[in-house]
Scaffold this motif. Structure first.
Motif, short mmCIF file in Angstrom:
data_model
loop_
_atom_site.label_atom_id
_atom_site.label_comp_id
_atom_site.label_asym_id
_atom_site.label_seq_id
_atom_site.Cartn_x
_atom_site.Cartn_y
_atom_site.Cartn_z
N ALA A 1 -63.82 -26.15 87.41
CA ALA A 1 -64.55 -27.86 86.81
C ALA A 1 -65.21 -28.16 87.87
N ALA A 2 -64.94 -28.55 89.18
CA ALA A 2 -65.33 -28.52 90.52
C ALA A 2 -66.58 -27.79 90.93
N HIS A 3 -66.48 -26.98 90.63
CA HIS A 3 -67.23 -26.01 91.36
C HIS A 3 -68.47 -25.89 90.53
N LEU A 4 -68.21 -25.93 89.84
CA LEU A 4 -69.34 -25.07 88.12
C LEU A 4 -70.37 -27.38 88.41
N SER A 5 -69.46 -28.00 88.59
CA SER A 5 -70.30 -29.62 88.61
C SER A 5 -71.32 -30.07 89.82
N LEU A 6 -71.26 -28.84 90.62
CA LEU A 6 -72.06 -29.06 91.89
C LEU A 6 -73.59 -27.75 91.57
N LEU A 7 -73.70 -26.75 90.39
CA LEU A 7 -74.85 -26.53 90.38
C LEU A 7 -75.48 -26.97 88.85
N ASP A 8 -76.63 -26.64 88.85
CA ASP A 8 -77.57 -26.94 88.04
C ASP A 8 -78.27 -26.40 87.05
N ILE A 9 -77.28 -26.60 85.57
CA ILE A 9 -76.65 -25.58 84.53
C ILE A 9 -77.50 -27.48 83.49
N THR A 10 -78.33 -26.39 82.40
CA THR A 10 -78.51 -27.26 81.57
C THR A 10 -77.42 -27.06 80.12
N TYR A 11 -77.26 -27.76 79.55
CA TYR A 11 -76.88 -27.54 77.83
C TYR A 11 -77.67 -28.10 77.57
N ILE A 12 -77.72 -27.33 75.77
CA ILE A 12 -78.40 -27.17 75.00
C ILE A 12 -77.71 -26.39 73.85
N GLU A 13 -78.46 -27.43 72.81
CA GLU A 13 -78.18 -26.62 71.43
C GLU A 13 -78.20 -25.71 70.52
N ASP A 14 -79.67 -25.14 71.23
CA ASP A 14 -80.15 -24.51 70.50
C ASP A 14 -80.83 -23.04 71.33
N MET A 15 -80.70 -22.05 71.48
CA MET A 15 -80.84 -21.52 73.04
C MET A 15 -82.12 -20.41 72.40
N ARG A 16 -82.06 -20.45 70.64
CA ARG A 16 -83.31 -19.44 70.55
C ARG A 16 -84.00 -20.49 70.69
N SER A 17 -84.50 -21.83 70.15
CA SER A 17 -85.99 -22.63 70.19
C SER A 17 -86.07 -22.42 71.46
N LEU A 18 -85.02 -22.74 72.57
CA LEU A 18 -85.31 -22.71 73.87
C LEU A 18 -86.07 -21.32 74.71
N ILE A 19 -85.53 -20.19 74.10
CA ILE A 19 -86.28 -19.12 75.02
C ILE A 19 -87.80 -18.56 74.27
N GLN A 20 -88.08 -19.02 72.95
CA GLN A 20 -89.40 -19.48 72.64
C GLN A 20 -90.78 -19.70 73.38
N GLN A 21 -90.04 -20.81 74.24
CA GLN A 21 -90.67 -21.16 74.66
C GLN A 21 -92.42 -20.60 75.81
N ASP A 22 -93.03 -20.64 75.47
CA ASP A 22 -93.90 -20.42 76.09
C ASP A 22 -93.92 -20.81 77.63
N ASP A 23 -93.55 -21.71 78.76
CA ASP A 23 -92.80 -21.75 79.63
C ASP A 23 -92.32 -20.88 80.00
N ILE A 24 -91.06 -20.39 79.06
CA ILE A 24 -89.97 -19.98 79.23
C ILE A 24 -89.96 -18.83 79.35
N GLU A 25 -89.56 -17.37 81.17
CA GLU A 25 -89.41 -16.79 81.05
C GLU A 25 -87.30 -16.15 81.18
N VAL A 26 -87.28 -14.87 80.71
CA VAL A 26 -85.62 -14.64 80.62
C VAL A 26 -85.27 -13.87 81.66
N LEU A 27 -84.71 -14.36 82.31
CA LEU A 27 -84.29 -13.74 83.46
C LEU A 27 -83.28 -12.64 83.79
N LYS A 28 -82.21 -12.99 83.09
CA LYS A 28 -80.67 -12.41 83.50
C LYS A 28 -79.61 -13.89 81.95
N ILE A 29 -79.40 -12.17 80.74
CA ILE A 29 -78.15 -13.41 80.57
C ILE A 29 -76.83 -12.57 80.52
#
Length: 289
Positions: free
Chosen positions: A143-171
């Motif tokens: 919890a302490a380590h991950l709080s330092l990392l830049d991550i965004t929590y979202i509800e719908d991953m599929r909607s995100l990756i369909q956005q024109d300005d999003i490149e999927v680099l790794k899953i």
């Protein structure tokens, strides 16, 4: 004489506190003093990898996300190899069908749908690598380590990756049950086109475009610098390091590396808890490998 060193981070350059030891830093500085360039080749995203390097006072080029994104010393992007959007959706279908928690690394950052699962899986990784810790302590560290990392929590991953300005680099997929759950999913994912599936720990699988491999990225950087594979040294501990261990003429597997990974390296060094990277660098210099 080697002219370029590429080192993995987790389980390799980083110690039990996710930092870089003084002995490792000293060896890196000695290599740089002799005109040898040091860089990292990690499965981490840029924002995840940078803090430990900054704390240690190391400025270097970075191969991130297993080779999906490469940066120069100043942080400028040099090379990108992303996953097609339709293929990304197919990967998520397979992971969800196997009840595997996943995160998606993009050109806009890292995204997750489940914060609690992220902490649980990272805690599992810590507990596995440091068995002397209780799971409660591992959860607190995660919890302490991950709080330092830049991550965004979202509800719908599929909607995100369909956005024109999003490149999927790794899953990356995580399961506390390890290969029992991850292996069947890996088989299915490998049936999809233009992908490579590796891992950096027993509890994960990492999916990239086939051109996003550490070996390909190291070769790309070396070529840009006019350096041959005979003048490159690579250091790693897990399966996502194999491609660069195979490519470089001088390759070291960590003492804590997976047994199969050790088979692909020419030399073995001490563990990441025993300054194995620094030991390997100084040996290469001393013996003119």
């Amino acid at each position: 004489m080697i002219k370029l060193i590429a080192s993995d981070m987790d389980g390799t350059l980083l110690d039990s506190k996710m930092g870089i030891s003084k002995d490792n830093v000293s060896a890196i500085k000695e290599a740089e003093r002799l005109g040898i360039e040091f860089m990292v080749a990690t499965g981490r995203a840029y924002a995840e990898a940078k803090p430990a390097l900054e704390e240690a006072g190391i400025e270097c080029a970075m191969i991130t996300l297993n080779g999906a994104k490469v940066f120069d010393k100043a942080g400028n992007s040099l090379f990108t190899a992303g996953i097609e959007k339709e293929t990304a959706n197919d990967i998520l279908d397979i992971l969800e069908a196997n009840d595997i928690y996943f995160e998606v690394s993009t050109n806009k950052g890292i995204y997750s749908e489940k914060q609690e699962k992220r902490i649980e899986n990272f805690a599992s990784h810590i507990a596995t690598t440091m068995p002397h810790l209780t799971y409660k302590v591992a959860i607190a560290m995660a919890a302490a380590h991950l709080s330092l990392l830049d991550i965004t929590y979202i509800e719908d991953m599929r909607s995100l990756i369909q956005q024109d300005d999003i490149e999927v680099l790794k899953i990356i997929g995580f399961s506390m049950e390890g290969p029992k759950v991850l292996a069947p999913a890996s088989v299915k994912i490998r049936e999809l086109a233009d992908l490579v599936v590796t891992s950096s720990a027993q509890n994960n699988i990492e999916v990239n475009h086939k051109n996003a491999q550490k070996g390909i990225a190291v070769a790309h950087v070396a070529k840009d610098r006019g350096i041959s594979e005979k003048e490159v040294m690579t250091i790693g501990d897990n399966f996502n390091d194999v491609s660069m261990l195979q490519w470089a003429d001088v390759s070291f597997a960590m003492g804590n590396a997976e047994l199969e990974v050790k088979d692909h390296a020419k030399y073995i060094t001490s563990t990441n808890l025993e300054n194995g990277v620094g030991e390997a660098i100084l040996r290469a210099i001393r013996e003119n490998l």
